[in-house]
Design an enzyme around this catalytic site. Structure first.
Site, PDB file in Angstrom:
ATOM      1  N   CYS A 119       0.911  -1.151  -0.107  1.00  0.00           N
ATOM      2  CA  CYS A 119      -0.106  -0.005   0.191  1.00  0.00           C
ATOM      3  C   CYS A 119       1.141   1.165   0.163  1.00  0.00           C
ATOM      4  O   CYS A 119       2.041   1.277   0.222  1.00  0.00           O
ATOM      5  CB  CYS A 119      -0.858  -0.030   1.131  1.00  0.00           C
ATOM      6  SG  CYS A 119      -2.299   1.121   0.710  1.00  0.00           S
ATOM      7  N   CYS A 121      -0.240   4.316   1.480  1.00  0.00           N
ATOM      8  CA  CYS A 121      -0.666   5.118   2.707  1.00  0.00           C
ATOM      9  C   CYS A 121       0.375   5.751   3.742  1.00  0.00           C
ATOM     10  O   CYS A 121       0.436   6.777   4.163  1.00  0.00           O
ATOM     11  CB  CYS A 121      -1.887   4.854   3.326  1.00  0.00           C
ATOM     12  SG  CYS A 121      -1.897   3.276   4.429  1.00  0.00           S
ATOM     13  N   LYS A 194     -12.387  -4.629   1.524  1.00  0.00           N
ATOM     14  CA  LYS A 194     -12.002  -3.959   2.526  1.00  0.00           C
ATOM     15  C   LYS A 194     -12.772  -2.676   2.872  1.00  0.00           C
ATOM     16  O   LYS A 194     -12.961  -2.020   1.869  1.00  0.00           O
ATOM     17  CB  LYS A 194     -10.481  -3.437   2.107  1.00  0.00           C
ATOM     18  CG  LYS A 194      -9.827  -2.740   3.327  1.00  0.00           C
ATOM     19  CD  LYS A 194      -8.437  -2.215   3.142  1.00  0.00           C
ATOM     20  CE  LYS A 194      -7.773  -1.347   4.088  1.00  0.00           C
ATOM     21  NZ  LYS A 194      -6.402  -1.106   3.829  1.00  0.00           N
ATOM     22  N   ARG A 204      -3.675   3.353  12.287  1.00  0.00           N
ATOM     23  CA  ARG A 204      -3.030   4.663  11.718  1.00  0.00           C
ATOM     24  C   ARG A 204      -1.975   5.342  12.717  1.00  0.00           C
ATOM     25  O   ARG A 204      -1.343   6.023  12.228  1.00  0.00           O
ATOM     26  CB  ARG A 204      -4.270   5.558  11.089  1.00  0.00           C
ATOM     27  CG  ARG A 204      -5.079   4.575  10.217  1.00  0.00           C
ATOM     28  CD  ARG A 204      -6.157   5.404   9.479  1.00  0.00           C
ATOM     29  NE  ARG A 204      -7.132   4.687   8.833  1.00  0.00           N
ATOM     30  CZ  ARG A 204      -7.989   4.722   8.169  1.00  0.00           C
ATOM     31  NH1 ARG A 204      -8.717   5.975   8.287  1.00  0.00           N
ATOM     32  NH2 ARG A 204      -8.633   3.992   7.240  1.00  0.00           N
ATOM     33  N   ARG A 216     -11.098   7.660   3.556  1.00  0.00           N
ATOM     34  CA  ARG A 216     -10.958   6.778   2.523  1.00  0.00           C
ATOM     35  C   ARG A 216     -12.229   6.173   1.840  1.00  0.00           C
ATOM     36  O   ARG A 216     -12.339   4.978   1.241  1.00  0.00           O
ATOM     37  CB  ARG A 216     -10.179   5.555   3.132  1.00  0.00           C
ATOM     38  CG  ARG A 216      -8.726   5.937   3.771  1.00  0.00           C
ATOM     39  CD  ARG A 216      -7.890   4.695   3.724  1.00  0.00           C
ATOM     40  NE  ARG A 216      -6.768   4.770   4.903  1.00  0.00           N
ATOM     41  CZ  ARG A 216      -5.587   5.675   4.793  1.00  0.00           C
ATOM     42  NH1 ARG A 216      -5.562   6.637   3.848  1.00  0.00           N
ATOM     43  NH2 ARG A 216      -4.798   5.509   5.722  1.00  0.00           N
ATOM     44  N   GLU A 232     -16.680  -7.625  -5.141  1.00  0.00           N
ATOM     45  CA  GLU A 232     -15.078  -7.285  -5.128  1.00  0.00           C
ATOM     46  C   GLU A 232     -14.268  -8.516  -5.015  1.00  0.00           C
ATOM     47  O   GLU A 232     -13.159  -8.739  -5.618  1.00  0.00           O
ATOM     48  CB  GLU A 232     -14.736  -6.258  -3.843  1.00  0.00           C
ATOM     49  CG  GLU A 232     -15.076  -4.722  -3.857  1.00  0.00           C
ATOM     50  CD  GLU A 232     -14.471  -3.997  -4.773  1.00  0.00           C
ATOM     51  OE1 GLU A 232     -13.212  -4.562  -5.466  1.00  0.00           O
ATOM     52  OE2 GLU A 232     -14.342  -2.734  -4.859  1.00  0.00           O
ATOM     53  N   LYS A 247     -11.782  -7.679   5.470  1.00  0.00           N
ATOM     54  CA  LYS A 247     -11.210  -6.830   6.427  1.00  0.00           C
ATOM     55  C   LYS A 247     -12.224  -5.768   6.859  1.00  0.00           C
ATOM     56  O   LYS A 247     -12.735  -5.056   5.886  1.00  0.00           O
ATOM     57  CB  LYS A 247     -10.043  -6.326   5.875  1.00  0.00           C
ATOM     58  CG  LYS A 247      -9.104  -5.334   6.948  1.00  0.00           C
ATOM     59  CD  LYS A 247      -7.989  -4.875   6.278  1.00  0.00           C
ATOM     60  CE  LYS A 247      -7.570  -4.108   7.196  1.00  0.00           C
ATOM     61  NZ  LYS A 247      -6.620  -3.175   6.543  1.00  0.00           N
TER      62      LYS A 247
HETATM   63  C1  PBG Z   1      -2.928   0.159   4.547  1.00  0.00           C
HETATM   64  C2  PBG Z   1      -3.738  -0.887   5.669  1.00  0.00           C
HETATM   65  C3  PBG Z   1      -4.433  -0.553   6.769  1.00  0.00           C
HETATM   66  C4  PBG Z   1      -4.572  -1.512   7.629  1.00  0.00           C
HETATM   67  C5  PBG Z   1      -3.876  -2.685   6.693  1.00  0.00           C
HETATM   68  N1  PBG Z   1      -3.449  -1.988   5.629  1.00  0.00           N
HETATM   69  C6  PBG Z   1      -4.910   0.811   7.306  1.00  0.00           C
HETATM   70  C7  PBG Z   1      -6.025   1.553   6.431  1.00  0.00           C
HETATM   71  O1  PBG Z   1      -6.356   1.003   5.440  1.00  0.00           O
HETATM   72  O2  PBG Z   1      -6.382   2.811   6.854  1.00  0.00           O
HETATM   73  C8  PBG Z   1      -5.324  -1.805   8.788  1.00  0.00           C
HETATM   74  C9  PBG Z   1      -4.829  -2.663   9.702  1.00  0.00           C
HETATM   75  C10 PBG Z   1      -5.293  -2.687  10.985  1.00  0.00           C
HETATM   76  O3  PBG Z   1      -6.177  -1.877  11.382  1.00  0.00           O
HETATM   77  O4  PBG Z   1      -4.817  -3.440  11.918  1.00  0.00           O
HETATM   78  N2  PBG Z   1      -4.060   0.594   3.798  1.00  0.00           N
END
Ligand code: PBG
Length: 327
Positions: A119, A121, A194, A204, A216, A232, A247
């Site tokens: 990712c 971010c 997700k 975060r 998001r 999806e 997730k």
């Molecule tokens: C990256 C990502 C996130 C999580 C996993 N990969 C954060 C998000 O999408 O904001 C969350 C994992 C967790 O909360 O344990 N995009």
């Protein structure tokens, strides 16, 4: 009383209850998420996730060796870079934090299975999972960088890549770039369904990846939608996902159960940071029995149809399986 069927008959002893169990759990299906940061000999506890840390690469190596000994044989790596920019350069840099962790980790613990979260971010200055133009997260240019990141992880030794960005078309793009470069045997575990979730709050903070503006919801899914989760998942399988993921886990097991009926690839669920934080906080107050709650949470995911369970409690669950508390 005149009764032919007495369901309690099968609950009369622990041996019998274990014999007729519908759900079996195996530590081989556990994946532990772990945070790696730049620097040396440092381990920082994450505020909202007591017992979880950000490790520098040296201590990450130590941590995964101990994890392996405790029966957890797969990890998912999250990188926390020192430098962030608009293009998330550190996500696909040869000496990026994940790339360094992979190289060192594979040497230190060659039997561990290394999955990487793919990712942007954690690497972008604005904290969004893609490239921004006029406050909008652009899809196609983001996919290009995400595919580049996946390839760079594979080159550094990742055994599997797991894109978590939720851009359209990223699974296909990753499959294509991996295949073109001789990594046709690296599987993709797609974060397929997700959801845009408040359950990611503690993560975060852990990864310093909260978006600096907006949210998001333009790429992660609306939690009111179940059928869209299936859409999806099917789309990702079409694009070449080897494993699909739902997730968060706990509040989304309906998606797991419904999708499971329709697919023939392994299904993963990720019990995220907020799920962990809630249990820890209540347990610290003496309001719940932590082990028993974790046992129920994890078994319910498997009962719903999960084949792979990604959890910050992986070590504790492995122990519960070993001790016969669940299994
Ligand atoms: C990256 C990502 C996130 C999580 C996993 N990969 C954060 C998000 O999408 O904001 C969350 C994992 C967790 O909360 O344990 N995009």
């Amino acid at each position: 009383m005149d009764m032919t069927v007495r369901p309690r008959r099968l609950r009369t002893s622990e041996t019998l209850r274990k014999m007729v169990r519908e759900t079996r759990v195996d530590a081989a299906s556990l994946v532990y998420p772990i945070f790696v940061m730049e620097g040396k000999n440092k381990k920082e506890e994450i505020d909202a996730m007591p017992g979880q840390y950000r490790y520098t690469v040296d201590l990450f190596c130590k941590a995964i060796k101990s994890l392996y000994k405790d029966g957890v044989h797969a990890i998912m790596i999250f990188g926390i870079p020192d430098k962030k920019d608009e293009k998330a350069s550190q996500a696909y840099a040869k000496d990026g934090i994940v790339q360094k962790a992979l190289k060192a980790g594979k040497k230190a613990c060659p039997d561990m299975y290394f999955i990487t979260d793919v990712c942007l971010c954690e690497y972008t200055s604005h904290g969004h999972c893609g490239v921004i133009s006029k406050k909008e997260v652009l899809n196609d240019p983001s996919v290009e960088l995400i595919a580049k990141t996946a390839l760079s992880h594979a080159k550094a030794g990742a055994d599997m890549v797991a894109p978590s960005d939720m851009m359209d078309g990223r699974v296909g793009a990753i499959r294509e770039i991996l295949d073109k470069n001789g990594y046709e045997n690296i599987p993709i575990m797609a974060y397929s369904a997700k959801y845009a979730s408040a359950f990611y709050g503690p993560f975060r903070e852990a990864a310093g990846s909260a978006p600096s503006f907006g949210d998001r919801k333009g790429y992660q899914m609306d939690f009111h939608n179940g059928r869209e989760g299936i859409k999806e998942i099917l789309l990702d399988i079409d694009e070449g996902a080897d494993i699909v993921m739902v997730k968060p886990a706990m509040s989304y097991l309906d998606i797991v159960a419904n999708a499971k009926e329709m697919i023939d690839v392994p299904m993963a669920a990720y019990s995220v940071s907020g799920e962990y934080a809630m249990v820890k906080a209540a347990a610290a107050n003496g309001w719940i029995d932590e082990d028993r709650i974790v046992a129920e949470m994890s078994v319910s995911a498997y009962r719903a149809g999960v084949d792979i369970y990604i959890t910050y409690y992986a070590r504790e669950i492995a122990k519960m399986i070993r001790d016969g508390v669940i299994g």
